[in-house]
Design a protein around this motif. Structure first.
Motif, mmCIF file in Angstrom:
data_model
loop_
_atom_site.group_PDB
_atom_site.id
_atom_site.type_symbol
_atom_site.label_atom_id
_atom_site.label_comp_id
_atom_site.label_asym_id
_atom_site.label_seq_id
_atom_site.Cartn_x
_atom_site.Cartn_y
_atom_site.Cartn_z
ATOM 1 N N ILE A 193 -15.563 13.141 -12.070
ATOM 2 C CA ILE A 193 -15.783 11.909 -12.832
ATOM 3 C C ILE A 193 -14.633 11.668 -13.806
ATOM 4 O O ILE A 193 -14.083 10.554 -13.885
ATOM 5 C CB ILE A 193 -17.120 11.988 -13.586
ATOM 6 N N LEU A 214 -28.657 13.155 -7.857
ATOM 7 C CA LEU A 214 -28.056 12.894 -9.163
ATOM 8 C C LEU A 214 -26.539 12.955 -9.093
ATOM 9 O O LEU A 214 -25.853 12.081 -9.640
ATOM 10 C CB LEU A 214 -28.571 13.910 -10.188
ATOM 11 N N MET A 215 -26.001 13.960 -8.410
ATOM 12 C CA MET A 215 -24.558 14.113 -8.309
ATOM 13 C C MET A 215 -23.937 12.966 -7.509
ATOM 14 O O MET A 215 -22.859 12.477 -7.848
ATOM 15 C CB MET A 215 -24.202 15.450 -7.652
ATOM 16 N N TYR A 263 -18.382 18.483 -10.662
ATOM 17 C CA TYR A 263 -18.748 17.068 -10.711
ATOM 18 C C TYR A 263 -18.220 16.398 -11.986
ATOM 19 O O TYR A 263 -17.839 15.218 -11.966
ATOM 20 C CB TYR A 263 -20.258 16.881 -10.583
ATOM 21 N N ILE A 264 -18.179 17.135 -13.087
ATOM 22 C CA ILE A 264 -17.629 16.575 -14.328
ATOM 23 C C ILE A 264 -16.126 16.343 -14.165
ATOM 24 O O ILE A 264 -15.589 15.309 -14.565
ATOM 25 C CB ILE A 264 -17.907 17.508 -15.527
ATOM 26 N N LEU A 304 -23.826 10.059 -9.896
ATOM 27 C CA LEU A 304 -22.834 10.273 -10.951
ATOM 28 C C LEU A 304 -21.409 10.102 -10.428
ATOM 29 O O LEU A 304 -20.563 9.475 -11.083
ATOM 30 C CB LEU A 304 -22.994 11.677 -11.553
ATOM 31 N N LEU A 305 -21.146 10.633 -9.242
ATOM 32 C CA LEU A 305 -19.806 10.535 -8.674
ATOM 33 C C LEU A 305 -19.467 9.117 -8.236
ATOM 34 O O LEU A 305 -18.289 8.770 -8.084
ATOM 35 C CB LEU A 305 -19.667 11.497 -7.493
ATOM 36 N N ILE A 318 -20.284 6.452 -10.075
ATOM 37 C CA ILE A 318 -20.116 5.617 -11.272
ATOM 38 C C ILE A 318 -18.669 5.168 -11.480
ATOM 39 O O ILE A 318 -18.421 3.972 -11.705
ATOM 40 C CB ILE A 318 -20.667 6.347 -12.515
#
Length: 212
Positions: free
Chosen positions: A145, A191-192, A141-142, A195-196, A198
């Motif tokens: 992003i 949450l993921m 996931y990082i 976050l993805l 954003i």
């Protein structure tokens, strides 16, 4: 190995090889804004099976090889096809949106479709680890992003020949199609999922304010 996956690989290899050796064929089916606006919409799909050189082709097919099995295993054949071709179309549509007045803009490559598969795999299995430069371990996931933030930078800087817009559009396609096909992911990986999203929201905010 899945027959659909093999078919997509073979199509990319054969069509790209034809383009390597036939300049007229390459020009006829590449992504070219002026030709698309003149009515040749087939280029929005055909360009996704052409590549600039062997290295470009190998990189895209290798990425597809690593991440397609995740999408197949979670979503099945039909949804994989939707993710792949939907992401390809999303990438082309976003590219047209950003370059519609640049009639000379050209691009080729399966990057939009492959990035969509990559982003779908990240959404489906966000805790998997990726090897940055095949060496440095990083959570999926990082990576997703950072990849899209880098794509926004590339779209703004315009200092290379990489189709950052197609990459971003492909990622959007993979993200949205995967959530439509599996809406329970919003609850399972809330949450993921946020976050993805954003970088996608950030892109449209920048476009809305004229900063791209």
């Amino acid at each position: 190995m899945n027959a659909i996956f093999i078919g997509i690989i073979v199509a990319n290899v054969l069509i790209s090889y034809k383009g390597f050796n036939d300049y007229a064929f390459f020009r006829k089916y590449e992504f070219h804004v002026g030709s698309i606006r003149a009515g040749e919409q087939i280029r929005m799909i055909s360009s996704g099976f052409l590549h600039a050189d062997m290295g470009h082709l190998l990189f895209n097919m290798l990425t597809l090889y690593f991440f397609a099995p995740v999408v197949f295993s979670y979503l099945g054949n039909l949804s994989f096809i939707l993710v792949y071709f939907g992401s390809l179309i999303f990438g082309s549509l976003l590219t047209m949106s950003f370059h519609k007045n640049d009639y000379s803009y050209r691009a080729v490559g399966a990057s939009g479709a492959v990035t969509g598969v990559l982003y779908s795999a990240i959404l489906l299995q966000p805790d998997m680890m990726l090897g940055l430069y095949f060496i440095i371990p990083i959570p999926a996931y990082i990576f997703g992003i950072l990849y899209l933030l880098y794509s926004i930078y590339g779209m703004k800087a315009k200092n290379d020949n990489i189709g950052h817009t197609a990459h971003f559009g492909g990622a959007m396609g993979g993200y949205l199609i995967t959530l439509v096909r599996n809406p329970e992911l919003i609850q399972e990986h809330t949450l993921m999922t946020v976050l993805l999203a954003i970088p996608i929201i950030f892109l449209f905010a920048m476009a809305k304010t004229g900063k791209l």
